[in-house]
Write an enzyme that holds these catalytic residues in place. Structure first.
Site, PDB file in Angstrom:
ATOM      1  N   ASP A 172       0.829  -1.203   0.000  1.00 52.86           N
ATOM      2  CA  ASP A 172       0.000   0.000   0.000  1.00 52.86           C
ATOM      3  C   ASP A 172       0.867   1.258   0.000  1.00 52.86           C
ATOM      4  O   ASP A 172       0.547   2.252  -0.669  1.00 52.86           O
ATOM      5  CB  ASP A 172      -0.910   0.012   1.223  1.00 52.86           C
ATOM      6  CG  ASP A 172      -1.842  -1.185   1.263  1.00 52.86           C
ATOM      7  OD1 ASP A 172      -2.216  -1.686   0.189  1.00 52.86           O
ATOM      8  OD2 ASP A 172      -2.185  -1.623   2.378  1.00 52.86           O
ATOM      9  N   ASP A 222      -0.305  -1.356  10.273  1.00 55.27           N
ATOM     10  CA  ASP A 222      -0.620  -1.283   8.852  1.00 55.27           C
ATOM     11  C   ASP A 222      -0.192   0.041   8.228  1.00 55.27           C
ATOM     12  O   ASP A 222       0.233   0.085   7.082  1.00 55.27           O
ATOM     13  CB  ASP A 222      -2.131  -1.462   8.644  1.00 55.27           C
ATOM     14  CG  ASP A 222      -2.488  -2.865   8.189  1.00 55.27           C
ATOM     15  OD1 ASP A 222      -1.834  -3.810   8.667  1.00 55.27           O
ATOM     16  OD2 ASP A 222      -3.413  -3.004   7.377  1.00 55.27           O
TER      17      ASP A 222
END
Length: 314
Positions: free
Chosen positions: A256, A292
């Site tokens: 990401d 994350d």
């Protein structure tokens, strides 16, 4: 114009920084994660204007997600589901070097996103609209919503970005393949790991995978190769990007970060080589800590890595 607009699920995240797994350890950290919001945070940290659109539960986790993403400088448009809870991801380490992820997301708020949850003004003003294969896998409603949003954004003049981001716990490769090809045909920019690209267009070398994906319609294709770097094919021009050396703590979120770095530089008007260098550095930065999104890159962090990092396996 509103820069980057993303639509997708964000989940509560409970993870352990210690080896041993939740079978034995009691230590836990509460955070959140989600591919599309991770990309938005990475891009925002690099100076891009970014918006995340999603649906959360009317609970503490949902409020934490909204506050956390907004706190990173991302515009948040989050519908609050009065019935379904926020989805949950559990991540632990059964042993050193091994990460285990379990999801509790079926039927939860993020999977119930609907067209009315996506404000048209954000789609009309987007320069890049980004979504992932996770949103396609969560539910029929989620898939319908993101595909409709992508089409509306494209009709309004946005470039559509799609990251395959395959999750085998959500659906099989056989189930996913036709949906991925539909999304690829809609997209202008496609990101995929080489194993993910093979689901859509069969196995091959990075250059073969990129060309097969480009043949479906996208102008820019990026094959993410992890510790081997990345390969890009943009408007017929190829570029091989070596990775950067870092000490790896956790690779979750690195893909990401890579996408966020690439899209931020694209919004800034930079060329392919600069986009790829920033993307690779951003992915490497994200590997240096837990969580994350917490280790998503900054301009200073990337500059330090690019200046001092040798382009070898991370």
């Amino acid at each position: 114009m509103s820069g980057l607009v993303t639509v997708g699920e964000s989940l509560a995240l409970v993870y352990s920084p210690r080896a041993g797994g939740f079978d034995t350890t009691a230590d836990a950290t509460v955070s959140f994660g989600g591919a599309e919001s991770n990309v938005a945070i990475a891009a925002a940290r690099l100076g891009a204007e970014a918006t995340w659109i999603g649906r959360v539960g009317d609970d503490a986790f949902g409020r934490r997600i909204i506050r956390g993403i907004r706190g990173e400088g991302v515009t948040v448009e989050a519908s609050v589901d009065p019935v379904a809870p926020t989805a949950l991801m559990i991540k632990d380490r059964p042993s050193l070097g091994r990460t285990r992820v379990v999801y509790y997301r079926a039927g939860n708020a993020g999977s119930r996103i609907a067209r009315e949850d996506v404000p048209h003004e954000h789609l009309a003003g987007a320069q890049i609209f980004h979504f992932t294969g996770i949103a396609l896998a969560l539910s029929a409603a989620s898939a319908e919503t993101v595909l409709a949003a992508a089409r509306a954004a494209k009709e309004a003049g946005a470039a559509v970005s799609f990251d395959i981001n395959h999750r085998s716990k959500l659906w099989s490769a056989e189930e996913a393949a036709p949906a991925y090809r539909e999304a690829i045909a809609l997209a202008d920019i496609v990101f995929a790991g080489d194993d993910e690209a093979a689901i859509a267009v069969d196995a091959g070398a990075p250059a073969e995978l990129a060309q097969r994906i480009a043949d479906l319609g996208p102008r820019e294709v990026v094959i993410k190769l992890g510790e081997r770097g990345a390969y890009a094919l943009a408007d017929g021009r190829a570029h091989e990007q070596p990775p950067f050396r870092v000490e790896v703590a956790d690779t979750v979120g690195a893909g990401d970060a890579f996408v966020g770095g690439y899209l931020a530089e694209r919004l800034a008007g930079l060329g392919l080589e600069d986009r790829m260098r920033t993307a690779a550095a951003a992915g490497a930065c994200a590997c240096r800590g837990d969580g994350d999104w917490e280790m998503m890159p900054t301009r200073r962090g990337i500059a330090e890595l690019v200046a001092g990092g040798d382009p070898v396996a991370r």
